[in-house]
Structures are given as structure tokens and as C-alpha cells.
Write a protein that holds these residues in place. Sequence first.
Motif, mmCIF file in Angstrom:
data_model
loop_
_atom_site.group_PDB
_atom_site.id
_atom_site.type_symbol
_atom_site.label_atom_id
_atom_site.label_comp_id
_atom_site.label_asym_id
_atom_site.label_seq_id
_atom_site.Cartn_x
_atom_site.Cartn_y
_atom_site.Cartn_z
ATOM 1 N N THR A 6 1.354 10.576 10.631
ATOM 2 C CA THR A 6 0.782 10.553 9.284
ATOM 3 C C THR A 6 1.551 11.452 8.314
ATOM 4 O O THR A 6 1.009 11.892 7.319
ATOM 5 C CB THR A 6 -0.700 10.974 9.306
ATOM 6 O OG1 THR A 6 -0.787 12.243 9.962
ATOM 7 C CG2 THR A 6 -1.548 9.965 10.022
ATOM 8 N N SER A 10 -1.076 8.516 5.552
ATOM 9 C CA SER A 10 -2.110 9.146 6.366
ATOM 10 C C SER A 10 -3.159 8.129 6.804
ATOM 11 O O SER A 10 -3.149 6.971 6.402
ATOM 12 C CB SER A 10 -2.770 10.264 5.575
ATOM 13 O OG SER A 10 -3.699 9.707 4.695
ATOM 14 N N SER A 11 -4.099 8.570 7.611
ATOM 15 C CA SER A 11 -5.267 7.765 7.964
ATOM 16 C C SER A 11 -6.186 7.722 6.754
ATOM 17 O O SER A 11 -6.020 8.472 5.805
ATOM 18 C CB SER A 11 -6.008 8.396 9.129
ATOM 19 O OG SER A 11 -5.144 8.589 10.200
ATOM 20 N N GLY A 12 -7.172 6.841 6.789
ATOM 21 C CA GLY A 12 -8.116 6.769 5.684
ATOM 22 C C GLY A 12 -7.745 5.690 4.684
ATOM 23 O O GLY A 12 -8.415 5.515 3.678
ATOM 24 N N HIS A 13 -6.670 4.943 4.937
ATOM 25 C CA HIS A 13 -6.364 3.791 4.103
ATOM 26 C C HIS A 13 -7.317 2.663 4.493
ATOM 27 O O HIS A 13 -7.939 2.713 5.551
ATOM 28 C CB HIS A 13 -4.910 3.360 4.286
ATOM 29 C CG HIS A 13 -4.600 2.953 5.690
ATOM 30 N ND1 HIS A 13 -4.985 1.750 6.199
ATOM 31 C CD2 HIS A 13 -3.996 3.618 6.711
ATOM 32 C CE1 HIS A 13 -4.608 1.665 7.451
ATOM 33 N NE2 HIS A 13 -4.018 2.792 7.795
ATOM 34 N N TYR A 54 -8.412 8.186 -4.232
ATOM 35 C CA TYR A 54 -7.719 8.685 -3.048
ATOM 36 C C TYR A 54 -6.397 7.956 -2.896
ATOM 37 O O TYR A 54 -6.277 6.785 -3.224
ATOM 38 C CB TYR A 54 -8.586 8.451 -1.806
ATOM 39 C CG TYR A 54 -7.889 8.702 -0.506
ATOM 40 C CD1 TYR A 54 -7.533 9.993 -0.124
ATOM 41 C CD2 TYR A 54 -7.566 7.651 0.352
ATOM 42 C CE1 TYR A 54 -6.882 10.226 1.062
ATOM 43 C CE2 TYR A 54 -6.905 7.880 1.546
ATOM 44 C CZ TYR A 54 -6.565 9.178 1.893
ATOM 45 O OH TYR A 54 -5.916 9.398 3.070
ATOM 46 N N THR A 55 -5.392 8.677 -2.406
ATOM 47 C CA THR A 55 -4.162 7.996 -2.018
ATOM 48 C C THR A 55 -3.816 8.394 -0.598
ATOM 49 O O THR A 55 -3.967 9.564 -0.215
ATOM 50 C CB THR A 55 -2.993 8.318 -2.967
ATOM 51 O OG1 THR A 55 -1.792 7.781 -2.391
ATOM 52 C CG2 THR A 55 -2.800 9.800 -3.203
ATOM 53 N N TRP A 57 -0.865 8.202 0.523
ATOM 54 C CA TRP A 57 0.557 8.562 0.562
ATOM 55 C C TRP A 57 0.731 10.059 0.384
ATOM 56 O O TRP A 57 0.215 10.650 -0.549
ATOM 57 C CB TRP A 57 1.321 7.816 -0.520
ATOM 58 C CG TRP A 57 1.366 6.353 -0.262
ATOM 59 C CD1 TRP A 57 0.481 5.419 -0.713
ATOM 60 C CD2 TRP A 57 2.310 5.637 0.540
ATOM 61 N NE1 TRP A 57 0.823 4.175 -0.244
ATOM 62 C CE2 TRP A 57 1.942 4.268 0.524
ATOM 63 C CE3 TRP A 57 3.435 6.024 1.271
ATOM 64 C CZ2 TRP A 57 2.665 3.298 1.213
ATOM 65 C CZ3 TRP A 57 4.152 5.045 1.947
ATOM 66 C CH2 TRP A 57 3.763 3.703 1.918
ATOM 67 N N LYS A 58 1.521 10.652 1.286
ATOM 68 C CA LYS A 58 1.779 12.086 1.186
ATOM 69 C C LYS A 58 3.157 12.349 0.595
ATOM 70 O O LYS A 58 3.624 13.475 0.567
ATOM 71 C CB LYS A 58 1.699 12.711 2.573
ATOM 72 C CG LYS A 58 0.294 12.686 3.159
ATOM 73 C CD LYS A 58 0.349 13.289 4.537
ATOM 74 C CE LYS A 58 -1.044 13.515 5.064
ATOM 75 N NZ LYS A 58 -0.988 13.996 6.434
#
Lengths: 306, 81
Positions: A6, A10-13, A54-55, A57-58
Motif C-alpha cells: 500500500t 492504499s486499502s479502503g478504495h 478520501y483518496t 493514493w499516497k
Amino acid sequence: MNKELTKYLSSGHSACAGCGFPAIVRAILGEAKDEVVVANATGCLEVTSTLYPYTAWKTPWIHNAFENAAATMSGVERAYAILKRKNKLPGGDKKIKFVAFGGDGGTYDIGLQSLSGALERGHNFLYVLYDNEGYMNTGNQRSSATPYGAATETTPAGRASFGKTEMRKNLMDIVNAHHIKYLAQANVAYMADLKKKAQKALAVEGPSFLSVFSPCTNNWKFPTSQYVAIAILATETNFWPLYEVENGKHKITLEPKNVKPLTDFLKTQGRFKHLFSEKNKPVIDRMQRIANEEFARLVSLTEKEI
Amino acid sequence: MEHGATIKHDQKKSPKTGDWRYMHPEVDKEKCIGCQTCVPFCPEASIEMKDGKADIDYDYCKGCGVCAEVCPVKAIVMKKK
């Protein structure tokens, strides 16, 4: 949550359970040695990874419109190069790799001219196509990547039709016609092969291109647990051969030892279910012929260049 | 130039996609051989290796069942809640 995977996405998409593309994005970006900046065409990946506020993408990420992921990336890449030359970057001159992601709608159809322009101008970026063979985000409309015979919302199968009546466009050849240094066709199920191709593509100075097979559980109509199994079948039946074109030289990177009949792949998905009737037998025969001929053509291309 | 349109990544704001799940994967730690085949294929990246065995983060696991399917020794089994 796996920290290493991640690093960029990341997770959470909110991609569907059992979707193929998060693994593609993570595998490719995981091979990046420099920092990456990502541009995204409109599509499943874009809408599911950036649900406001929320995104997932980091890493710096930009979305502009459906048709211009490659043009947007060209602008970002040029702006960075010029600011670097003028010494106007606050963070010093880090080496940055620019990566654009697009689905088949944003690449084969709508984004084709901006992709062509960016490839021809020679911008230093990698374009990744995750190919789920249709406009899945809006409910399974046909695209020019949809294979012959597939039932979609706009090419429904029934009494009057057997599904899509046109052949899939050969995008790899169109991209190859731009004389770029590296392009490859990969498959999410073959991780080692995909990562190797990502490494090569990311190392290129100038444009490079990856076309990656990304099964869609929702609209190809198969159980959520099956994307890897179906992707393996696609390559084992020569429906999706794995190859690369490096400096104009074709090379098949993985040749299945025992080529399975195409029906093994077709019968796993609801979008081809209608083909298994007596009436549609010629369609399956033609699909098998298309796959055989396409593979034979690839083999002849590799032989010609030796 | 205005910078107001930028959204910063914040994991706390992320939806807990574990809510989507109706089947959940269970790892048999005895059977797991730690080959890590399942790790890169998980769309949610919710599998980590703990003490050499696969370990699932149920906050984000959507219960698709890909891990159970790709496991070469069938150490992951999908179960109803």
C-alpha cells in the motif's frame, strides 16, 4: 493492511470485491525506483480510488478528463522538466517517474489521440492500460477492446445478434507504430512476468507502454474469487498472449506448453454464455480461428526479426 | 495559485470496506506454508505475513475469496459469518 503493497495505493478504495486492477497498479508501481507521479483517465480505477473526501493514493495524483490522461501527463512531465532546468523546484531536483493509468475506454477509444500525441512527442512516461474489455464503470457498454462475440449492454445477445460483431482493435500494433522503445502485453495472473515488464518499462527514458489483462467480475459475469483463474486461462488459450516489443523486436515472454481450447476460457464467463448454443457454434469457431491466427502472426513476427 | 483543490491521503477517512463482506476468509495457520502467493493478488492488500503465515486484515477485506482460490495448499477457507 499490507504496508509494502500500500505504498502508493492504499486499502479502503471501493473497487468491486474481486477486481483485478488494484493488484496491477500495486505490482507496477512497486517496481518504481524513483518517486512516481500518477495521472488517471476516467474509469473504474479513477472513480473507485478517489471517492471524495478520501483518496486511496499516497503519491501525487492527477485526474483531468476521460480523453486526456496522456496529454495531462505530458504537461506534468514538461512542466517538471522546465522547472528543474530553471532551478525553481523547492524540493531540489528529484528524479521522478511519470505513470499514467487508463482503462480500455480511456485508451483504445476516447484517449487514443492524446496517447498517440504523447507517444509521438516522446515524453518520459509510462502509460499503463488495464484492459477489462468494455466500459465497466458505467455498466458494461462495448468498447473497441471488447472481443468478438461478447454480450454487452450495447451489443446484447439474443435472437437477432450473437453479441459484438466486430473484432477487437489491435492497440499494441497501433502503439508500436509510434516507434517507442518498449511496449508489452502482460497479465495480472502472471505476477513475475508483469513485474519484469514493469521494471523494463519504468527504466526506459521516453515513452513506454504496458497493456495488462484485468478481468471484471461484475460485467464478465463470474464469481468474485475467480479473476486470477480466468486470467490464467486467457493466456493458456492464447486469447491473451504475453509478449513484449523492445526496440522494435518482438518476443513472446511466455508460451503455454499445452494450448487449451478457447472454450475453456469462454465457458467461465456469463458474457459468452449465449455462444454455447447450436446456433452460435460458428461464432466460437471464428473466435478460435481469430486467436490461432493472431498467435501465429505474433510467432511469425518474432521469427522474422531474428 | 490556489491549492485548495488538493486532497491529502488520510487513512482515517477511508471507508472500512470490510463492511461489504458476507463470506470471510479464514487462514489455517497449521496448513499455511508461507508461500505468499495470495499476498499480491488481494485487491485490498489486506494480507500480511505474520510469523511466516498469512494474516488477514478484516477492516478492509471485502470477502471476494481470491486468496482462498489461489492458495496452493487450500489453507484459506471462505466461511459465512
